[in-house]
Design a protein around this motif. Structure first.
Motif, mmCIF file in Angstrom:
data_model
loop_
_atom_site.group_PDB
_atom_site.id
_atom_site.type_symbol
_atom_site.label_atom_id
_atom_site.label_comp_id
_atom_site.label_asym_id
_atom_site.label_seq_id
_atom_site.Cartn_x
_atom_site.Cartn_y
_atom_site.Cartn_z
ATOM 1 N N SER A 171 33.324 74.410 56.062
ATOM 2 C CA SER A 171 32.949 75.824 56.392
ATOM 3 C C SER A 171 31.648 75.800 57.035
ATOM 4 C CB SER A 171 32.643 76.418 55.075
ATOM 5 O OG SER A 171 32.144 77.562 54.940
ATOM 6 N N CYS A 174 33.141 75.459 60.741
ATOM 7 C CA CYS A 174 33.767 77.009 60.968
ATOM 8 C C CYS A 174 32.500 77.926 61.576
ATOM 9 C CB CYS A 174 34.437 77.381 59.891
ATOM 10 S SG CYS A 174 35.383 78.732 60.236
ATOM 11 N N ASN A 182 36.826 86.002 59.221
ATOM 12 C CA ASN A 182 38.210 85.853 59.068
ATOM 13 C C ASN A 182 38.447 84.479 58.735
ATOM 14 O OD1 ASN A 182 38.309 88.565 59.201
ATOM 15 N ND2 ASN A 182 39.301 88.621 61.332
ATOM 16 N N ALA A 183 38.148 83.548 59.796
ATOM 17 C CA ALA A 183 38.499 82.220 59.514
ATOM 18 C C ALA A 183 37.927 81.559 58.470
ATOM 19 C CB ALA A 183 37.886 81.544 60.927
ATOM 20 N N LYS A 184 36.547 81.955 58.201
ATOM 21 C CA LYS A 184 35.938 81.254 57.104
ATOM 22 C C LYS A 184 36.497 81.602 55.741
ATOM 23 C CE LYS A 184 31.320 80.509 56.929
ATOM 24 N NZ LYS A 184 29.891 81.074 56.693
ATOM 25 N N SER A 186 39.541 82.603 55.454
ATOM 26 C CA SER A 186 40.900 81.819 55.129
ATOM 27 C C SER A 186 40.811 80.332 54.915
ATOM 28 C CB SER A 186 41.621 81.717 56.578
ATOM 29 O OG SER A 186 41.491 83.018 56.998
ATOM 30 N N LEU A 187 39.488 79.743 55.314
ATOM 31 C CA LEU A 187 39.515 78.344 55.102
ATOM 32 C C LEU A 187 39.009 78.120 53.853
ATOM 33 C CD1 LEU A 187 38.864 75.430 56.812
ATOM 34 C CD2 LEU A 187 36.322 76.237 56.394
ATOM 35 N N SER A 189 39.595 80.227 50.960
ATOM 36 C CA SER A 189 40.801 80.482 50.193
ATOM 37 C C SER A 189 41.918 79.197 50.390
ATOM 38 C CB SER A 189 41.356 81.764 50.367
ATOM 39 O OG SER A 189 41.620 81.871 51.424
ATOM 40 N N ARG A 190 42.343 78.710 51.299
ATOM 41 C CA ARG A 190 42.933 77.606 51.414
ATOM 42 C C ARG A 190 42.498 76.419 50.888
ATOM 43 N NH1 ARG A 190 47.773 78.813 50.491
ATOM 44 N NH2 ARG A 190 48.091 76.846 51.185
ATOM 45 N N ILE A 296 45.789 74.781 62.415
ATOM 46 C CA ILE A 296 46.499 76.069 62.747
ATOM 47 C C ILE A 296 47.854 75.752 62.988
ATOM 48 C CG2 ILE A 296 46.867 77.881 64.341
ATOM 49 C CD1 ILE A 296 43.775 78.350 64.283
#
Ligand SMILES: NC(=O)C1=CN([C@@H]2O[C@H](COP(=O)(O)OP(=O)(O)OC[C@H]3O[C@@H](n4cnc5c(N)ncnc54)[C@H](O)[C@@H]3O)[C@@H](O)[C@H]2O)C=CC1
Ligand SMILES: O=C(CO)COP(=O)(O)O
Length: 298
Positions: A171, A174, A182-184, A186-187, A189-190, A296
């Motif tokens: 993170s 990121c 948005n990217a953070k 996504s990272l 939660s995945r 990605i």
């Protein structure tokens, strides 16, 4: 002969914060490798004679420390470290089980920056143990500003506490690459899904990852420059060397070695851990931008 009741072993950031918290209700002692100017500082022999011990030393040092220093005399232990041994892939409860019976040991987990605990700011933590009695006995020592919960899912709490440090590095990367909110999200939660999948392989409970030990600690650490692991990630994103970042940090960032441990275990047991894998590769020199592309694509 017992010289005291309760002692903390390790006077780093977390050991000192726990010593402060546990001193609110009970006379609490503290010891460390080198003498410190802290109230109730004692030598190791004094500390080991106490009935209740809280051990707050870095994960990679534990086996060696136990072999060299520990003498078991029916003490009850609360482990405060968060990590997986990199050289073997052993979880901390496996290492401790060579020295202390299962029903005499617990593991503390949950969102807890030492810098906030030492100011007396409120938080909620979990004492994880196969023995509920261990929870009941240790929870009495915790001050009014800390709410404690019980869980028997020792391996789940351990994996969550260790894995989130690796995700905090991701993170930080990121953030350092300016990839946006948005990217953070996504990272993170995945990452939560990934650590739960890893934990499931070792028998951890799903709910542990959704509570304080998992999501709670992950959301805290992966979102704040107060986290050492997150700051390691920020440094890596700007192409600074790991050596330089760790030297400047001057404190332990468990995610670095835990990334190696997760890599070893994932390969050994064929567990799908894409984010931890890229963190390990970046720590070994891969460009963070290449890692992003690979995450990605795949
Ligand atoms: N700082 C925090 O906010 C939190 C830290 N933790 C965990 O607690 C553990 C310790 O972290 P910190 O105290 O923050 O680290 P730190 O870097 O502030 O201090 C580590 C302490 O361990 C001692 N130590 C290192 N090697 C040793 C050895 N071989 N034998 C005996 N003592 C040794 C050092 O002298 C130092 O006092 C880590 O596993 C960390 O992930 C857990 C929750 C919160
Ligand atoms: O575990 C922690 C908070 O719960 C501390 O995280 P860092 O080691 O990344 O500072």
């Amino acid at each position: 002969m017992r010289k005291g009741k309760l002692a903390v072993i390790g006077a780093g950031k977390w050991g000192q914060a726990l010593h402060f918290a546990l001193s609110q209700k009970e006379e609490c002692y503290i010891t460390s490798r080198s003498k410190r100017d802290i109230k109730n500082f004692v030598d190791l022999e004094f500390a080991l004679s106490c009935e209740y011990l809280v051990i707050a030393i870095p994960a990679q040092e534990i086996r060696n420390w136990l072999e060299k220093n520990f003498v078991y005399s029916n003490q009850k232990i609360l482990v405060a470290s968060k990590g997986i041994e990199a050289s073997t892939g052993a979880f901390l409860n496996e290492i401790y089980s060579n020295f202390i019976p299962n029903n005499s040991i617990g593991f503390i987990s949950g969102p807890s920056f030492a810098a906030e605990v030492i100011q007396g700011l409120p938080c909620a933590l979990v004492i994880n143990s196969k023995s509920k009695k261990i929870y009941e006995e240790f929870s009495k020592f915790f001050p009014n500003f800390i709410k404690t919960y019980y869980s028997s899912d020792v391996v789940g709490a351990e994996i969550a506490g260790a894995y989130k440090n690796v995700l905090a590095i991701a993170s930080g990367i990121c953030e350092g690459l300016n990839l946006g909110n948005n990217a953070k999200a996504s990272l993170i939660s995945r990452g939560l899904v990934e650590m739960q999948r890893f934990g499931k392989y070792f028998g951890a409970k799903k709910m542990t990852f959704l509570g304080l030990s998992g999501a709670g600690d992950l959301f805290l650490t992966a979102n704040s420059t107060m986290s050492r692991n997150y700051r390691v990630g920020l440094g890596l994103a700007t192409n600074r060397s790991l050596e330089e970042i760790l030297k400047e940090l001057g404190e332990v960032a468990e995610g670095v070695q835990t990334a190696n441990a997760i890599d070893k275990l994932s390969k050994m047991y064929k567990i799908y851990t894409p984010i931890a894998k890229e963190v390990k590769l970046i720590l070994d020199g891969k460009s963070p931008k290449d890692s992003l592309n690979d995450l990605i694509k795949n």
